[in-house]
Design an enzyme around this catalytic site. Structure first.
Site, PDB file in Angstrom:
ATOM      1  N   THR A  44      -1.983   2.540   8.439  1.00 45.23           N
ATOM      2  CA  THR A  44      -2.202   1.144   8.820  1.00 45.23           C
ATOM      3  C   THR A  44      -1.819   0.893  10.281  1.00 45.23           C
ATOM      4  O   THR A  44      -0.967   1.597  10.833  1.00 45.23           O
ATOM      5  CB  THR A  44      -1.339   0.238   7.911  1.00 45.23           C
ATOM      6  N   ASP A  45      -2.401  -0.147  10.863  1.00 45.53           N
ATOM      7  CA  ASP A  45      -2.014  -0.524  12.233  1.00 45.53           C
ATOM      8  C   ASP A  45      -0.616  -1.142  12.272  1.00 45.53           C
ATOM      9  O   ASP A  45      -0.030  -1.297  13.340  1.00 45.53           O
ATOM     10  CB  ASP A  45      -3.044  -1.493  12.847  1.00 45.53           C
ATOM     11  N   GLU A  46      -0.077  -1.478  11.078  1.00 48.15           N
ATOM     12  CA  GLU A  46       1.227  -2.152  11.067  1.00 48.15           C
ATOM     13  C   GLU A  46       2.354  -1.243  11.542  1.00 48.15           C
ATOM     14  O   GLU A  46       3.438  -1.719  11.889  1.00 48.15           O
ATOM     15  CB  GLU A  46       1.501  -2.721   9.661  1.00 48.15           C
ATOM     16  N   TYR A  93       7.432  -2.104   4.314  1.00 50.15           N
ATOM     17  CA  TYR A  93       6.118  -1.475   4.105  1.00 50.15           C
ATOM     18  C   TYR A  93       5.716  -0.654   5.321  1.00 50.15           C
ATOM     19  O   TYR A  93       5.408   0.543   5.205  1.00 50.15           O
ATOM     20  CB  TYR A  93       5.045  -2.550   3.820  1.00 50.15           C
ATOM     21  N   LYS A 118       5.204   3.446   5.815  1.00 49.82           N
ATOM     22  CA  LYS A 118       3.952   4.070   6.256  1.00 49.82           C
ATOM     23  C   LYS A 118       4.189   4.869   7.543  1.00 49.82           C
ATOM     24  O   LYS A 118       3.648   5.967   7.711  1.00 49.82           O
ATOM     25  CB  LYS A 118       2.860   3.018   6.489  1.00 49.82           C
TER      26      LYS A 118
HETATM   27  P1  NAD Z   1      -3.937  -1.008  -3.109  1.00 47.82           P
HETATM   28  O1  NAD Z   1      -2.541  -1.526  -3.334  1.00 47.82           O
HETATM   29  O2  NAD Z   1      -5.093  -1.876  -3.466  1.00 47.82           O
HETATM   30  O3  NAD Z   1      -4.130   0.363  -3.910  1.00 47.82           O
HETATM   31  C1  NAD Z   1      -3.154   1.351  -3.952  1.00 47.82           C
HETATM   32  C2  NAD Z   1      -3.516   2.324  -5.074  1.00 47.82           C
HETATM   33  O4  NAD Z   1      -2.511   3.354  -5.101  1.00 47.82           O
HETATM   34  C3  NAD Z   1      -3.538   1.674  -6.468  1.00 47.82           C
HETATM   35  O5  NAD Z   1      -4.681   2.084  -7.172  1.00 47.82           O
HETATM   36  C4  NAD Z   1      -2.276   2.204  -7.124  1.00 47.82           C
HETATM   37  O6  NAD Z   1      -2.375   2.306  -8.528  1.00 47.82           O
HETATM   38  C5  NAD Z   1      -2.109   3.568  -6.458  1.00 47.82           C
HETATM   39  N1  NAD Z   1      -0.715   4.030  -6.454  1.00 47.82           N
HETATM   40  C6  NAD Z   1       0.379   3.316  -6.089  1.00 47.82           C
HETATM   41  N2  NAD Z   1       1.493   4.059  -6.252  1.00 47.82           N
HETATM   42  C7  NAD Z   1       1.084   5.280  -6.721  1.00 47.82           C
HETATM   43  C8  NAD Z   1       1.761   6.468  -7.083  1.00 47.82           C
HETATM   44  N3  NAD Z   1       3.100   6.559  -6.992  1.00 47.82           N
HETATM   45  N4  NAD Z   1       1.037   7.527  -7.495  1.00 47.82           N
HETATM   46  C9  NAD Z   1      -0.318   7.453  -7.587  1.00 47.82           C
HETATM   47  N5  NAD Z   1      -1.017   6.324  -7.286  1.00 47.82           N
HETATM   48  C10 NAD Z   1      -0.321   5.250  -6.856  1.00 47.82           C
HETATM   49  O7  NAD Z   1      -3.972  -0.571  -1.603  1.00 47.82           O
HETATM   50  P2  NAD Z   1      -5.172  -0.620  -0.545  1.00 47.82           P
HETATM   51  O8  NAD Z   1      -5.171  -1.945   0.117  1.00 47.82           O
HETATM   52  O9  NAD Z   1      -6.409  -0.109  -1.166  1.00 47.82           O
HETATM   53  O10 NAD Z   1      -4.638   0.435   0.532  1.00 47.82           O
HETATM   54  C11 NAD Z   1      -4.942   1.818   0.396  1.00 47.82           C
HETATM   55  C12 NAD Z   1      -4.315   2.582   1.561  1.00 47.82           C
HETATM   56  O11 NAD Z   1      -4.839   2.074   2.780  1.00 47.82           O
HETATM   57  C13 NAD Z   1      -2.803   2.433   1.648  1.00 47.82           C
HETATM   58  O12 NAD Z   1      -2.269   3.690   2.021  1.00 47.82           O
HETATM   59  C14 NAD Z   1      -2.581   1.394   2.721  1.00 47.82           C
HETATM   60  O13 NAD Z   1      -1.352   1.598   3.385  1.00 47.82           O
HETATM   61  C15 NAD Z   1      -3.766   1.666   3.631  1.00 47.82           C
HETATM   62  N6  NAD Z   1      -4.264   0.502   4.414  1.00 47.82           N
HETATM   63  C16 NAD Z   1      -4.564  -0.678   3.784  1.00 47.82           C
HETATM   64  C17 NAD Z   1      -5.065  -1.739   4.538  1.00 47.82           C
HETATM   65  C18 NAD Z   1      -5.446  -3.046   3.890  1.00 47.82           C
HETATM   66  O14 NAD Z   1      -5.804  -3.990   4.600  1.00 47.82           O
HETATM   67  N7  NAD Z   1      -5.446  -3.188   2.575  1.00 47.82           N
HETATM   68  C19 NAD Z   1      -5.251  -1.584   5.920  1.00 47.82           C
HETATM   69  C20 NAD Z   1      -4.941  -0.359   6.520  1.00 47.82           C
HETATM   70  C21 NAD Z   1      -4.458   0.683   5.743  1.00 47.82           C
HETATM   71  P1  TYD Z   2      -1.610 -10.116   3.888  1.00 51.57           P
HETATM   72  O1  TYD Z   2      -2.965 -10.268   3.278  1.00 51.57           O
HETATM   73  O2  TYD Z   2      -0.419 -10.017   2.991  1.00 51.57           O
HETATM   74  O3  TYD Z   2      -1.708  -8.859   4.876  1.00 51.57           O
HETATM   75  P2  TYD Z   2      -0.631  -8.301   5.981  1.00 51.57           P
HETATM   76  O4  TYD Z   2       0.662  -8.998   5.809  1.00 51.57           O
HETATM   77  O5  TYD Z   2      -0.525  -6.863   5.624  1.00 51.57           O
HETATM   78  O6  TYD Z   2      -1.267  -8.547   7.304  1.00 51.57           O
HETATM   79  O7  TYD Z   2      -1.363 -11.347   4.859  1.00 51.57           O
HETATM   80  C1  TYD Z   2      -2.245 -11.642   5.928  1.00 51.57           C
HETATM   81  C2  TYD Z   2      -1.641 -12.789   6.716  1.00 51.57           C
HETATM   82  O8  TYD Z   2      -1.618 -13.971   5.888  1.00 51.57           O
HETATM   83  C3  TYD Z   2      -0.202 -12.548   7.135  1.00 51.57           C
HETATM   84  O9  TYD Z   2       0.007 -13.096   8.430  1.00 51.57           O
HETATM   85  C4  TYD Z   2       0.614 -13.316   6.107  1.00 51.57           C
HETATM   86  C5  TYD Z   2      -0.294 -14.491   5.752  1.00 51.57           C
HETATM   87  N1  TYD Z   2      -0.144 -14.991   4.357  1.00 51.57           N
HETATM   88  C6  TYD Z   2       0.099 -16.355   4.124  1.00 51.57           C
HETATM   89  O10 TYD Z   2       0.189 -17.175   5.066  1.00 51.57           O
HETATM   90  N2  TYD Z   2       0.234 -16.788   2.832  1.00 51.57           N
HETATM   91  C7  TYD Z   2       0.156 -15.942   1.767  1.00 51.57           C
HETATM   92  O11 TYD Z   2       0.313 -16.386   0.604  1.00 51.57           O
HETATM   93  C8  TYD Z   2      -0.131 -14.551   2.027  1.00 51.57           C
HETATM   94  C9  TYD Z   2      -0.247 -13.566   0.895  1.00 51.57           C
HETATM   95  C10 TYD Z   2      -0.267 -14.117   3.333  1.00 51.57           C
END
Ligand code: NAD
Ligand code: TYD
Length: 350
Positions: free
Chosen positions: A131-133, A156, A160
């Protein structure tokens, strides 16, 4: 036939990636390993579950013995690792799960890959999805580049960042063929409704308060999830060993502007009067240590591998709203059970 392990394939991004790989690469055998936590859902993959090149394995990446046995059995050629605990708010209330899955789980996968590929690393690849975070929080200007120093601020992002460091260390120390990408916020179908976009669409539809953290001025850079999956495909097949690629949409929104846009689209779709749902906006206590701004520079990926986002945000957000309004069974299924308890605990104190 190549055997590819995708971890976390039942989650939001993972399910889009599994679908892409299963359909695009009939000569790959795709094994989806997922623990099926609250965020993992096999309903995300109904359309590919019977494909002959797809297999689901339920398991926990924190279980080192299980992971070794899985790698011994399948002798994977490639790994795309997405399994993670992914929600910042949950990491604030329960950091240990993030430390176990995101750090220890990644180490277990690295150890197993390192062992089975020890004699021959040709054509092998360990792709770590991050992630970019990890780069921390930006001020009003500037972008995250691949060499921006790590400065994670939440449990988090720190978990990562630790996993990214481990992946690079295994490349440096054992020459493990790794690759990492760091992506901005994703949006689209099948995202668990704890994250901003699906949560707010769900609440607008149900006339529930929209809990905006702080002043709603924080900025995120939103990317269509299928464009992220396409980027992973391009990097997995064409990226350089040991390299990092940033993935982003050049699409920055303050939370409040995005929330107002979602209100407008849902109001239009549901035939409500203009501005009606904005009344649901409720400013609540800010997230602890809330990162101000994320913005990705993905020039390297565009120049080296020719990837660009395919969808304009206005179109993508409208499609996303339509998907959540139409897929009520999916939403009801994931918001039953523990979801209500989570929601009350998360928002009652705000
Ligand atoms: P998500 O929470 O929707 O899915 C995570 C999946 O991992 C789930 O299916 C869960 O069951 C599985 N999982 C969790 N713990 C596990 C374990 N111990 N063993 C096996 N499986 C397990 O997450 P997402 O949003 O799809 O993100 C996927 C990846 O992409 C993550 O690594 C996250 O850090 C990265 N990412 C997400 C975003 C975003 O905006 N959602 C952006 C950049 C990077
Ligand atoms: P989120 O979807 O949790 O992603 P991330 O924190 O990983 O960027 O949140 C996106 C933005 O929205 C973040 O600045 C937090 C804000 N947010 C709210 O204001 N209210 C909420 O209930 C949630 C879940 C997020």
């Amino acid at each position: 036939m190549k055997k590819i392990l995708i971890t976390g394939g039942a989650g939001f991004i993972g399910s889009h990636l599994v679908r892409l790989f299963v359909n695009k690469y009939p000569d790959y055998q795709i094994v989806n390993l997922d623990k099926l936590t609250y965020a993992g859902n096999l309903n995300n993959l109904r359309d590919v579950e019977n494909a002959s090149n797809y297999e689901f394995v339920k398991g926990d990446i924190v279980d080192a013995k299980f992971i070794y046995e899985l790698f011994d059995k399948y002798q994977f050629d490639g790994v795309v690792h997405l399994a993670a605990e992914s929600h910042v708010d949950r990491s604030i209330t329960n950091p240990n799960e993030f430390i176990m899955t995101n750090i220890v789980g990644t180490a277990n996968l690295l150890n197993a890959a390192n062992r089975i590929w020890a004699d021959n690393q040709d054509g092998k690849r360990f792709y770590h999805v991050s992630t970019d975070e990890v780069y921390g929080s930006l001020g009003e200007t500037g972008f995250f580049l691949e060499d921006t120093p790590y400065d994670p601020k939440s449990p988090y992002s720190a978990s990562k960042a630790s996993s990214d460091h481990l992946v690079r260390a295994y490349h440096n120390t054992y020459k493990l063929p790794v690759i990492i990408s760091n992506c901005s916020n994703n949006y689209g179908s099948y995202q668990f409704p704890e994250k901003l976009i699906p949560l707010f669409i769900h609440n607008i539809k149900n006339n529930k308060p929209l809990p905006v953290y702080g002043k709603g001025e924080n900025i995120r850079d939103w990317l269509w999830v299928e464009d992220h999956a396409r980027a992973i495909d391009v990097i997995f097949h064409g990226g350089k060993d040991g390299d990092t690629y940033n993935i982003g949409g050049h699409n920055e929104w303050t939370n409040i502007d995005l929330i107002k846009l979602m209100c407008k689209i849902v109001d239009q779709k549901l035939g409500r009067s203009e501005g009606e749902s904005e009344k649901l906006i409720t400013y609540v206590k800010d997230r602890a240590g809330h990162d101000m701004r994320y913005a990705i520079d993905s020039t390297k990926l565009q120049n080296e591998l020719g990837w660009t986002p395919s969808l304009q945000f206005a179109e993508g957000l409208e499609k996303t709203v339509e998907w959540y309004l139409e897929n009520t069974d999916w939403l009801e299924n994931v918001t039953s059970g523990d979801y209500q308890k989570y929601y009350e605990e998360q928002y009652q104190k705000r």
